[in-house]
Design a protein around this motif. Structure first.
Motif, mmCIF file in Angstrom:
data_model
loop_
_atom_site.group_PDB
_atom_site.id
_atom_site.type_symbol
_atom_site.label_atom_id
_atom_site.label_comp_id
_atom_site.label_asym_id
_atom_site.label_seq_id
_atom_site.Cartn_x
_atom_site.Cartn_y
_atom_site.Cartn_z
ATOM 1 N N VAL A 218 0.853 -1.188 0.000
ATOM 2 C CA VAL A 218 0.000 0.000 0.000
ATOM 3 C C VAL A 218 0.890 1.239 0.000
ATOM 4 C CG1 VAL A 218 -1.715 1.320 1.302
ATOM 5 C CG2 VAL A 218 -1.894 -1.165 1.146
ATOM 6 N N ASP A 284 -8.190 6.796 4.769
ATOM 7 C CA ASP A 284 -7.673 6.984 3.414
ATOM 8 C C ASP A 284 -8.702 7.509 2.425
ATOM 9 O OD1 ASP A 284 -5.054 6.120 4.045
ATOM 10 O OD2 ASP A 284 -5.754 4.064 4.024
ATOM 11 N N ASN A 310 -4.159 0.101 -2.764
ATOM 12 C CA ASN A 310 -4.700 1.156 -1.906
ATOM 13 C C ASN A 310 -6.219 1.140 -1.901
ATOM 14 O OD1 ASN A 310 -1.874 2.057 -2.350
ATOM 15 N ND2 ASN A 310 -2.576 3.865 -1.230
ATOM 16 N N ASP A 314 -8.489 0.671 1.234
ATOM 17 C CA ASP A 314 -9.376 1.777 1.602
ATOM 18 C C ASP A 314 -10.818 1.316 1.800
ATOM 19 O OD1 ASP A 314 -7.152 3.332 1.304
ATOM 20 O OD2 ASP A 314 -7.787 4.313 -0.546
#
Length: 371
Positions: A218, A284, A310, A314
């Motif tokens: 990430v 995030d 990511n 998230d």
């Protein structure tokens, strides 16, 4: 030795059962805690006024001596209210619930004086850390792994043979208490075990967020500190209103979710925006970093265009709480928490009923004593 092992096994089982029931109850409560907590706060609703809110943020330090304003978070409702975090030098903090213009609606301790932090904050600490910080978070993650394995093993045991699904999902009346409890436990398990496994798996990932994030790559999205320090200091200070304006001009259809104020180590405003159509409320979000030196944008993280790792990470919180699927999935998350509580309770009753039946059977076959 065997007796001590049986005792240890029993008490370990009771401990895990109580822990899982606590997690299930607090998890179900927290699905709608944003709205419930906001509803409980009296006072008029005032929409976001960035200029007025910025002035109010600057005034809190003088109104609350010894405190430093560190962050602002949307309260979670649709009323334009925010929680302002006021840090103390000893690590404690207080939380102000304010409206969109910065008018204080409620004051509470944040991470101390546990009896006065509010029921939803108590539930949050219990559910996430057991009031034990990172150690408690990792312990809960480990207990979640045990729970997930138990759910998978239970699914394997309860899986009906071909043609037996109707009988498994709608069990006929049984003659004995253990048989009735087993049929009910099996049927309820088959109804909701898959959503429960998803919720638990996401919770485990959230508990071990940092190491798992590093493992799958990430990407970090904070700006380099050298970039921020290279910008010359402006004569007039950069206000929170300017930072909010920079972010909202880039995402005009979004809503303000958080503002992390500058520090000596991080000389920038971190403005988080929830874009239209996104389900997550924390973790995030789309983020714009604005220099506290001259108001320039140092870095920008558009969550919708982020790397796959990511975006997957998230989404964990939204999947765990049901927010990823709107109101229907949030209610499913509530039902899953209630279901897990009932399953643990039924499992305990089934274990007790079988134990009692074994004792009775043992007593019935024991030879009588002549008198």
């Amino acid at each position: 030795m065997k007796r001590w092992l049986r005792v240890a096994h029993r008490y370990i089982g009771i401990t895990f059962a109580a822990l899982w029931m606590l997690q299930a109850v607090t998890g179900a409560l927290l699905v709608f805690h944003w709205e419930l907590d906001d509803w409980a706060v009296a006072g008029p609703a005032a929409p976001l006024d960035a200029a007025a809110l910025s002035v109010a943020l600057g005034s809190y330090a003088s109104r609350y001596p010894g405190h430093t304003v560190s962050a602002l978070y949307a309260s979670g409702g649709e009323s334009g209210r925010f929680d302002v975090i006021l840090d103390l030098p000893d690590g404690r903090n207080d939380i102000l619930r304010v409206d969109g213009r910065g008018t204080v609606l409620r004051e509470r301790p944040g991470n101390y004086d546990w009896l006065h932090i509010g029921p939803f904050q108590i539930a949050t600490y219990l559910h996430q850390t057991l009031f034990a910080g990172t150690a408690g978070q990792w312990f809960l993650g480990a207990s979640g792994v045990v729970l997930l394995l138990n759910l998978a093993f239970g699914l394997r045991l309860a899986w009906p043979r071909s043609g037996g699904w109707r009988r498994a999902l709608w069990p006929p009346a049984a003659q004995t208490t253990p048989a009735r409890l087993w049929g009910l436990h099996r049927a309820l398990g088959l109804w909701l075990v898959i959503p429960a496994m998803l919720v638990v798996a996401c919770g485990i990932c959230l508990a071990f967020r940092a190491p798992i994030g590093k493992l799958i790559g990430v990407a970090e999205h904070d700006p380099p500190i050298a970039l921020a320090e290279a910008i010359p200091q402006r004569i007039s200070p950069v206000t929170a209103a300017e930072a909010i304006g920079q972010a909202m001009s880039r995402y005009p259809a979004g809503s303000l979710e958080a503002v992390i104020l500058p520090t000596a180590r991080t000389p920038w405003y971190e403005v988080q925006v929830l874009q239209r159509g996104e389900a997550r409320r924390v973790e995030d979000l789309t983020t714009v970093h604005v220099s506290s030196h001259d108001g320039r944008v140092l870095a920008e993280y558009d969550e919708r265009r982020a790397p796959l790792a990511n975006r997957m990470f998230d989404s964990l919180y939204a999947l765990h709480t049901g927010g990823a699927g709107g109101i229907a999935m949030r209610w499913l998350a509530v039902m899953t928490g209630i279901w897990l509580t009932g399953m643990v309770g039924l499992g305990s009753m089934l274990w007790s009923a079988r134990r009692t039946a074994r004792k009775r059977g043992s007593a019935a076959t024991r030879p009588g004593i002549a008198t």
